[in-house]
Design an enzyme around this catalytic site. Structure first.
Site, PDB file in Angstrom:
ATOM      1  N   MET A  46       0.843  -1.194   0.000  1.00 22.29           N
ATOM      2  CA  MET A  46       0.000   0.000   0.000  1.00 22.29           C
ATOM      3  C   MET A  46       0.881   1.247   0.000  1.00 22.29           C
ATOM      4  O   MET A  46       0.423   2.342   0.334  1.00 22.29           O
ATOM      5  CB  MET A  46      -0.938  -0.012   1.208  1.00 22.29           C
ATOM      6  CG  MET A  46      -1.890  -1.207   1.161  1.00 22.29           C
ATOM      7  SD  MET A  46      -3.426  -0.964   2.054  1.00 22.29           S
ATOM      8  CE  MET A  46      -2.839  -0.727   3.696  1.00 22.29           C
ATOM      9  N   LEU A  49       6.693   3.022   1.530  1.00 26.56           N
ATOM     10  CA  LEU A  49       7.581   1.864   1.697  1.00 26.56           C
ATOM     11  C   LEU A  49       8.681   2.135   2.722  1.00 26.56           C
ATOM     12  O   LEU A  49       9.269   3.217   2.744  1.00 26.56           O
ATOM     13  CB  LEU A  49       8.210   1.504   0.346  1.00 26.56           C
ATOM     14  CG  LEU A  49       7.213   1.229  -0.787  1.00 26.56           C
ATOM     15  CD1 LEU A  49       7.959   0.841  -2.055  1.00 26.56           C
ATOM     16  CD2 LEU A  49       6.201   0.152  -0.415  1.00 26.56           C
ATOM     17  N   HIS A  50       8.937   1.145   3.555  1.00 30.81           N
ATOM     18  CA  HIS A  50      10.025   1.220   4.521  1.00 30.81           C
ATOM     19  C   HIS A  50      10.955   0.037   4.271  1.00 30.81           C
ATOM     20  O   HIS A  50      10.755  -0.726   3.317  1.00 30.81           O
ATOM     21  CB  HIS A  50       9.469   1.226   5.950  1.00 30.81           C
ATOM     22  CG  HIS A  50       8.465   0.145   6.204  1.00 30.81           C
ATOM     23  ND1 HIS A  50       8.796  -1.193   6.219  1.00 30.81           N
ATOM     24  CD2 HIS A  50       7.126   0.196   6.421  1.00 30.81           C
ATOM     25  CE1 HIS A  50       7.721  -1.910   6.466  1.00 30.81           C
ATOM     26  NE2 HIS A  50       6.680  -1.096   6.573  1.00 30.81           N
ATOM     27  N   GLY A  52      11.212  -2.752   5.591  1.00 31.82           N
ATOM     28  CA  GLY A  52      10.538  -4.061   5.538  1.00 31.82           C
ATOM     29  C   GLY A  52      10.078  -4.371   4.118  1.00 31.82           C
ATOM     30  O   GLY A  52      10.280  -5.483   3.608  1.00 31.82           O
ATOM     31  N   HIS A  53       9.485  -3.361   3.464  1.00 30.22           N
ATOM     32  CA  HIS A  53       9.058  -3.556   2.064  1.00 30.22           C
ATOM     33  C   HIS A  53      10.289  -3.735   1.161  1.00 30.22           C
ATOM     34  O   HIS A  53      10.279  -4.562   0.255  1.00 30.22           O
ATOM     35  CB  HIS A  53       8.290  -2.332   1.547  1.00 30.22           C
ATOM     36  CG  HIS A  53       6.995  -2.064   2.245  1.00 30.22           C
ATOM     37  ND1 HIS A  53       6.819  -0.989   3.070  1.00 30.22           N
ATOM     38  CD2 HIS A  53       5.805  -2.723   2.209  1.00 30.22           C
ATOM     39  CE1 HIS A  53       5.567  -0.986   3.513  1.00 30.22           C
ATOM     40  NE2 HIS A  53       4.940  -2.027   3.016  1.00 30.22           N
ATOM     41  N   LYS A 168       4.957 -10.201   9.021  1.00 27.86           N
ATOM     42  CA  LYS A 168       4.422  -9.388  10.123  1.00 27.86           C
ATOM     43  C   LYS A 168       2.893  -9.517  10.138  1.00 27.86           C
ATOM     44  O   LYS A 168       2.283  -9.616  11.187  1.00 27.86           O
ATOM     45  CB  LYS A 168       4.821  -7.920   9.989  1.00 27.86           C
ATOM     46  CG  LYS A 168       4.257  -7.080  11.135  1.00 27.86           C
ATOM     47  CD  LYS A 168       4.848  -5.714  11.163  1.00 27.86           C
ATOM     48  CE  LYS A 168       4.314  -4.851  10.053  1.00 27.86           C
ATOM     49  NZ  LYS A 168       2.915  -4.411  10.267  1.00 27.86           N
ATOM     50  N   VAL A 195      11.074  -7.202   9.267  1.00 26.80           N
ATOM     51  CA  VAL A 195      12.267  -6.374   9.498  1.00 26.80           C
ATOM     52  C   VAL A 195      11.961  -5.455  10.673  1.00 26.80           C
ATOM     53  O   VAL A 195      10.864  -4.900  10.769  1.00 26.80           O
ATOM     54  CB  VAL A 195      12.634  -5.559   8.235  1.00 26.80           C
ATOM     55  CG1 VAL A 195      13.861  -4.690   8.480  1.00 26.80           C
ATOM     56  CG2 VAL A 195      12.877  -6.508   7.065  1.00 26.80           C
ATOM     57  N   ARG A 206       2.619   2.492   9.778  1.00 29.31           N
ATOM     58  CA  ARG A 206       1.807   3.115  10.826  1.00 29.31           C
ATOM     59  C   ARG A 206       2.656   3.604  12.001  1.00 29.31           C
ATOM     60  O   ARG A 206       2.154   4.357  12.837  1.00 29.31           O
ATOM     61  CB  ARG A 206       0.735   2.145  11.310  1.00 29.31           C
ATOM     62  CG  ARG A 206      -0.328   1.946  10.224  1.00 29.31           C
ATOM     63  CD  ARG A 206      -1.403   0.995  10.641  1.00 29.31           C
ATOM     64  NE  ARG A 206      -2.549   1.081   9.759  1.00 29.31           N
ATOM     65  CZ  ARG A 206      -2.931   0.146   8.894  1.00 29.31           C
ATOM     66  NH1 ARG A 206      -2.230  -0.967   8.776  1.00 29.31           N
ATOM     67  NH2 ARG A 206      -3.990   0.312   8.137  1.00 29.31           N
TER      68      ARG A 206
HETATM   69  O1  PAF Z   1      -0.214  -5.850   3.422  1.00 25.77           O
HETATM   70  C1  PAF Z   1      -0.643  -4.888   2.745  1.00 25.77           C
HETATM   71  O2  PAF Z   1       0.050  -3.890   2.568  1.00 25.77           O
HETATM   72  C2  PAF Z   1      -2.022  -4.987   2.109  1.00 25.77           C
HETATM   73  O3  PAF Z   1      -2.911  -5.638   2.951  1.00 25.77           O
HETATM   74  C3  PAF Z   1      -1.993  -5.625   0.721  1.00 25.77           C
HETATM   75  C4  PAF Z   1      -1.563  -7.077   0.768  1.00 25.77           C
HETATM   76  C5  PAF Z   1      -1.075  -4.846  -0.197  1.00 25.77           C
HETATM   77  C6  PAF Z   1      -3.400  -5.588   0.123  1.00 25.77           C
HETATM   78  O4  PAF Z   1      -3.872  -4.301  -0.011  1.00 25.77           O
END
Ligand code: PAF
Length: 304
Positions: A46, A49-50, A52-53, A168, A195, A206
């Site tokens: 979503m 990005l940090h 972890g992403h 997570k 992470v 968040r």
């Molecule tokens: O984990 C998330 O960021 C969301 O739930 C996802 C999997 C991108 C679906 O919107």
């Protein structure tokens, strides 16, 4: 920046393409598949990005190899937020996200507007009915149907060979694995390790909504879960109820937060653990802070 402001984004740089339109994305990927016949690996996000992403994108790059394609989707999915949740407050940062994706080796970002994903005639529900009812599903009714719906849409749009989700959101990973298996979607779901910040707090978009005092207290969640695992390591026959009570009393010491849930569940079925811990388990928790709800978990138990 509102969710519809990603409309018409079509920025092509040397190394990464950003598309917001479904048919353009499909056409782009069809060409990519011909040029690079390896795995197509999707990292659904979503945005905001940090690290972890970033780690999930690097993992995707490894899975795709040089001959494959890494796609990151960035979409703040409205259907997975409840009416009193943080949809409007959810951070949006496409430019910075693009830099992160590029640095981690992604080839394509799919960042659609809400209207591109949800057409006006939208009338479908995708509901997993067992794994998604407890834990986060109990206090976020409608969350997992929204997640399943958007993930299924993303899988249909991108048609990847693999998709990577962070551990997570342990329950989310389990629900998506179940959905894909139940619907015979020909794709492998891969879990990515959580992470953490240096003090143990799980990285999350968040965390930015925590006050300074809450930020200092929040690593206490993982510390409490770790104390639970350590206690089980010392006393493997401990009653699950007692273990949960011990961890709960540690969580209650986080005075700036309020426990949403703390549960000890079977790592596969997500059912509450009874008797002794004789299989891999997950202790999972969610806590409310003034402007954020944080989740975390820890895995332990005899190896499967
Ligand atoms: O984990 C998330 O960021 C969301 O739930 C996802 C999997 C991108 C679906 O919107």
């Amino acid at each position: 920046m509102g969710p519809t402001s990603y409309r018409d984004v079509r920025l092509i740089t040397m190394a990464i393409t950003v598309l917001s339109n479904v048919s353009e994305t499909r056409a782009h990927l069809n060409t990519a598949r011909k040029e690079k016949p390896g795995n197509v690996v999707l990292v659904p996000t979503m945005g905001a990005l940090h690290e972890g992403h970033a780690q999930l994108v690097r993992q995707a790059r490894e899975l795709a190899g040089d001959e494959g394609t890494v796609v990151v989707s960035i979409f703040v999915n409205p259907t997975q937020f409840g009416p009193n949740e943080d949809l409007d407050r959810y951070p949006r940062a496409l430019e910075r996200d693009t830099e992160v994706c590029q640095a981690c080796g992604a080839d394509l970002i799919f960042a659609p507007a809400s209207a591109e994903v949800y057409t006006p005639d939208h009338s479908l529900d995708v509901r997993e009915t067992v794994l998604s009812t407890g834990l986060c599903g109990a206090s976020r009714v409608g969350h997992f149907p929204g997640v399943c719906l958007v993930v299924l849409k993303l899988l249909n749009i991108v048609q990847p060979t693999h998709a990577v989700f962070g551990k997570k959101d342990y329950q989310q990973l389990a629900v998506i694995r179940r959905m894909v298996r139940n619907l015979n979607v020909p794709i492998e779901i891969v879990g990515g390790e959580t992470v953490r910040e240096e003090d143990g707090l799980a990285m999350s978009s968040r965390n930015a909504n925590l006050s300074e005092a809450e930020r200092q207290a929040a690593p206490g969640i993982q510390a409490a879960l770790q104390a639970g695992r350590e206690r089980w390591e010392k006393q493997p026959d401990i009653a699950p109820g007692l273990l949960v009570r011990l961890v709960r009393s540690r969580l209650e010491q986080i005075s700036s937060g309020q426990i949403d849930y703390l549960e000890l569940v079977d790592g596969e079925t997500l059912q509450s653990v009874q008797g002794i811990i004789d299989k891999p388990v997950v202790m999972a928790s969610a806590m409310f802070f003034s402007k954020a709800r944080l989740i975390d978990n820890i895995e332990f138990g005899p190896k499967a």
